[in-house]
Every structure is written in C-alpha cells, then in structure tokens.
Design a protein around this motif. Structure first.
Motif, PDB file in Angstrom:
ATOM      1  N   ASN A  73     -14.332  30.432  35.673  1.00 39.87           N
ATOM      2  CA  ASN A  73     -14.459  30.551  37.116  1.00 39.87           C
ATOM      3  C   ASN A  73     -15.328  29.415  37.657  1.00 39.87           C
ATOM      4  OD1 ASN A  73     -13.278  33.417  37.559  1.00 39.87           O
ATOM      5  ND2 ASN A  73     -14.785  33.709  35.932  1.00 39.87           N
ATOM      6  N   THR A  74     -15.080  29.044  38.918  1.00 41.40           N
ATOM      7  CA  THR A  74     -15.938  28.114  39.636  1.00 41.40           C
ATOM      8  C   THR A  74     -16.715  28.904  40.672  1.00 41.40           C
ATOM      9  OG1 THR A  74     -14.415  26.269  39.337  1.00 41.40           O
ATOM     10  CG2 THR A  74     -16.019  26.077  41.110  1.00 41.40           C
ATOM     11  N   GLU A  81     -18.735  32.849  30.016  1.00 41.41           N
ATOM     12  CA  GLU A  81     -18.461  31.610  29.283  1.00 41.41           C
ATOM     13  C   GLU A  81     -17.471  30.721  30.025  1.00 41.41           C
ATOM     14  OE1 GLU A  81     -15.172  33.007  26.042  1.00 41.41           O
ATOM     15  OE2 GLU A  81     -17.186  33.848  25.766  1.00 41.41           O
ATOM     16  N   ASP A  82     -17.640  29.412  29.846  1.00 43.86           N
ATOM     17  CA  ASP A  82     -16.727  28.407  30.406  1.00 43.86           C
ATOM     18  C   ASP A  82     -16.639  28.472  31.927  1.00 43.86           C
ATOM     19  OD1 ASP A  82     -15.589  27.050  27.968  1.00 43.86           O
ATOM     20  OD2 ASP A  82     -15.061  29.112  27.495  1.00 43.86           O
ATOM     21  N   ASN A  83     -17.744  28.839  32.584  1.00 43.80           N
ATOM     22  CA  ASN A  83     -17.811  28.849  34.042  1.00 43.80           C
ATOM     23  C   ASN A  83     -18.634  27.661  34.547  1.00 43.80           C
ATOM     24  OD1 ASN A  83     -16.652  31.698  34.561  1.00 43.80           O
ATOM     25  ND2 ASN A  83     -18.322  32.085  33.125  1.00 43.80           N
ATOM     26  N   TRP A 138     -30.063  38.811  24.594  1.00 40.21           N
ATOM     27  CA  TRP A 138     -29.360  37.661  25.156  1.00 40.21           C
ATOM     28  C   TRP A 138     -29.044  36.655  24.054  1.00 40.21           C
ATOM     29  CZ3 TRP A 138     -33.624  34.842  23.902  1.00 40.21           C
ATOM     30  CH2 TRP A 138     -34.876  35.415  24.149  1.00 40.21           C
ATOM     31  N   GLU A 139     -27.875  36.041  24.179  1.00 37.36           N
ATOM     32  CA  GLU A 139     -27.455  34.935  23.313  1.00 37.36           C
ATOM     33  C   GLU A 139     -27.035  33.796  24.236  1.00 37.36           C
ATOM     34  OE1 GLU A 139     -24.541  36.257  20.424  1.00 37.36           O
ATOM     35  OE2 GLU A 139     -25.591  38.166  20.156  1.00 37.36           O
ATOM     36  N   ILE A 140     -27.779  32.692  24.184  1.00 35.81           N
ATOM     37  CA  ILE A 140     -27.606  31.591  25.133  1.00 35.81           C
ATOM     38  C   ILE A 140     -27.381  30.313  24.334  1.00 35.81           C
ATOM     39  CG2 ILE A 140     -28.655  30.363  27.062  1.00 35.81           C
ATOM     40  CD1 ILE A 140     -30.581  32.817  27.320  1.00 35.81           C
ATOM     41  N   TYR A 141     -26.182  29.746  24.412  1.00 37.15           N
ATOM     42  CA  TYR A 141     -25.950  28.538  23.620  1.00 37.15           C
ATOM     43  C   TYR A 141     -24.830  27.687  24.196  1.00 37.15           C
ATOM     44  CZ  TYR A 141     -22.423  31.559  21.257  1.00 37.15           C
ATOM     45  OH  TYR A 141     -21.394  32.432  20.969  1.00 37.15           O
ATOM     46  N   ASN A 142     -24.922  26.379  23.901  1.00 42.78           N
ATOM     47  CA  ASN A 142     -23.915  25.383  24.281  1.00 42.78           C
ATOM     48  C   ASN A 142     -23.634  25.356  25.787  1.00 42.78           C
ATOM     49  OD1 ASN A 142     -23.664  24.518  21.670  1.00 42.78           O
ATOM     50  ND2 ASN A 142     -21.671  25.441  21.291  1.00 42.78           N
ATOM     51  N   ASN A 143     -24.706  25.502  26.585  1.00 38.75           N
ATOM     52  CA  ASN A 143     -24.590  25.362  28.028  1.00 38.75           C
ATOM     53  C   ASN A 143     -25.092  23.985  28.467  1.00 38.75           C
ATOM     54  OD1 ASN A 143     -23.895  28.288  28.841  1.00 38.75           O
ATOM     55  ND2 ASN A 143     -25.714  28.538  27.555  1.00 38.75           N
ATOM     56  N   THR A 199     -21.550  25.432  32.683  1.00 42.78           N
ATOM     57  CA  THR A 199     -22.232  24.323  33.332  1.00 42.78           C
ATOM     58  C   THR A 199     -22.976  24.870  34.541  1.00 42.78           C
ATOM     59  OG1 THR A 199     -20.554  22.727  32.631  1.00 42.78           O
ATOM     60  CG2 THR A 199     -21.945  22.108  34.497  1.00 42.78           C
ATOM     61  N   LEU A 200     -24.294  24.587  34.602  1.00 46.54           N
ATOM     62  CA  LEU A 200     -25.134  25.120  35.664  1.00 46.54           C
ATOM     63  C   LEU A 200     -25.773  23.976  36.435  1.00 46.54           C
ATOM     64  CD1 LEU A 200     -25.472  27.056  32.939  1.00 46.54           C
ATOM     65  CD2 LEU A 200     -26.893  28.364  34.507  1.00 46.54           C
ATOM     66  N   GLU A 201     -25.444  23.872  37.714  1.00 49.03           N
ATOM     67  CA  GLU A 201     -26.038  22.867  38.585  1.00 49.03           C
ATOM     68  C   GLU A 201     -27.032  23.553  39.508  1.00 49.03           C
ATOM     69  OE1 GLU A 201     -24.286  20.670  42.334  1.00 49.03           O
ATOM     70  OE2 GLU A 201     -23.551  19.730  40.493  1.00 49.03           O
ATOM     71  N   MET A 202     -28.312  23.281  39.303  1.00 50.48           N
ATOM     72  CA  MET A 202     -29.376  23.872  40.118  1.00 50.48           C
ATOM     73  C   MET A 202     -29.357  25.404  40.085  1.00 50.48           C
ATOM     74  SD  MET A 202     -31.355  21.521  41.462  1.00 50.48           S
ATOM     75  CE  MET A 202     -32.093  22.211  42.920  1.00 50.48           C
ATOM     76  N   THR A 203     -28.952  25.977  38.969  1.00 49.47           N
ATOM     77  CA  THR A 203     -28.985  27.423  38.790  1.00 49.47           C
ATOM     78  C   THR A 203     -29.549  27.716  37.406  1.00 49.47           C
ATOM     79  OG1 THR A 203     -26.675  27.395  38.079  1.00 49.47           O
ATOM     80  CG2 THR A 203     -27.088  27.943  40.373  1.00 49.47           C
TER      81      THR A 203
END
Length: 251
Positions: free
Chosen positions: A120-121, A160-162, A222-227, A199-203
């Motif tokens: 999603n965008t 994922e993939d957002n 939480w599992e946080i990876y490859n962002n 991908t997180l821009e200013m978030t």
C-alpha cells in the motif's frame, strides 16, 4: 461504487466472492459505514476507484473464522479512520493490499488475530498521527502478555512492502517541517507485529508503553527488519523507532 451499492453486493455475495466497483469511479462517501460481516469471507475490490469522505465513515472488517477477508484496489481519501478490524474467537488473517490511503488513519486493528497489510501507499499531512493502530485485545486487557510468543510465527499483524510518506507536493523542502511523532505503526495492549520491507519517509515505528493510568497495557512483541527510513530536506525527525514496551528483534 456508492456505499449503498457496495453494501447490497456484500449482502448478496457468497463465501469467496469478489465484489467489484465500477472501474476508476470516484464517489463521495458520507452516508454510513460499510461492513464486511464475519458470517462470510469476501474480496472487496475497488478496481481503481476513489472513495472520498470528509466525515468519519469507514469500512468495518469483521474477520472470518476460516476464510480471508480482503480489501484491494482503492484510493481512500478519508478525514477519519478508514478501516477498522475485529475478531470474535479464533479468526483467519485478513489482507489489505495494493491500495492508496490519503488521510490521518489507515487501520485500527482491534484484536490479537493475524492480519496482513502489504503493498500500500500511505500518504499523510498529519503530525502526531498514528496511521496504523494495533490495539490488541483492548484497553486493560492482559491476554497478549499471558500467552507464549512464537518468534517468526504467523499469529501476528504483518505490515510489509508499504510506503509511508508525507505528501511530497506539500513538503518538498521549501518549507522547514518539524516532526512531532507521526507513526506508521503504534502498538498497544499485548499486540504482536512484524514490520518489514517498508519505506518510511518522516514516519516511525512505535511500540507503545504503559503510559498514564494502570489500565494502559503496552505492546508485547515486535519484529522489525529490512526497512528503509528517509528524512526530508528541512525536516527534523525525532526517532525512527520508539520501543517503549515488550520485546523483540530489530535488524
């Protein structure tokens, strides 16, 4: 793609059916919520359509016990919440994918049941917003802390993939923008989240803690990876991750 037409199609649909909107239609959505009931599992396909609301109308997605509820193909321009999920008992995962969201809130996930939000965008102009809220089993509920965690397991909310971003046309670097904690994800009340390949821009990613009254229960896992985390010219980012409760892995 009016609310009334969508509601009528959902009522007449059978398990596994796909409810299509007219291709690339644009509808002002103001009269009532849309409910995907737990009594059947469906795919709601916007087919490139845009739903616009200046009120708090939303899609209420009730998870099915064994089948996957799916929402795809929409552009949502919402003033309030867009999708609210819930589960009664044991439920199959929902999937929300390949949509565009423009507004202050994308998803309120009101259970410990699994779900998938992918490809999603998500654009926002709101400071101090929580775009995805994982509300677990609700305020004061400790169930999420009383069951065993299975790292790498399937019974979690997968994001994922957002792409999460501020509107580039508005914040293009010409005006300094100060960051007040806009969250791609905010987790609460025993919830478990896998957050990867985004991908997180200013978030940011937030695992909320037990702030305030004793009824506040923080996120469990939480599992946080490859962002990928990106700032913008003239912007001031306070945190990329704020892990205030629970445990997990970051890679």
């Amino acid at each position: 793609c009016t609310r009334a037409n969508i509601a009528a199609a959902i009522t007449s649909a059978a398990n596994g059916d796909r409810v299509f909107c007219t291709a690339s239609s644009s509808v002002a959505w103001t009269d009532a919520d849309i409910t995907m009931p737990s009594s059947k599992y469906l795919t709601l396909d916007g087919n490139g359509s845009t739903l616009t609301s200046s009120t708090t109308k939303k899609i209420i997605l009730q998870q099915h016990a064994t089948g996957n509820q799916i929402i795809t193909g929409f552009t949502f321009q919402q003033a309030g919440d867009t999708i609210s999920t819930s589960c009664s008992g044991t439920c199959a995962a929902f999937r929300i994918h390949h949509n565009t969201f423009r507004g202050a809130s994308v998803l309120r996930h009101n259970s410990l049941a699994p779900g998938l939000l992918d490809h999603n965008t998500i654009d926002t102009l709101s400071a101090a917003a929580e775009l995805i809220q994982h509300l677990g089993c609700g305020s004061g509920c400790t169930t999420g802390w009383e069951v065993a965690v299975s790292p790498g397991g399937a019974n979690m909310l997968f994001i994922e993939d957002n792409t999460f971003r501020f509107d580039a046309a508005t914040y293009n670097g010409s005006t300094p923008y100060y960051y007040w904690g806009t969250k791609a994800h905010a987790g609460y009340y025993g919830g478990q989240t896998v957050f990867r390949y985004n991908t997180l821009e200013m978030t940011m990613f937030d695992a909320h803690g037990g702030i305030g009254p004793s009824s506040q229960v923080g996120q469990r896992w939480w599992e946080i990876y490859n962002n990928t985390f990106i700032g913008i010219t003239g912007g001031n980012v306070s945190d990329w991750m704020n892990l205030r409760a629970g445990s997990g892995v970051v890679w």
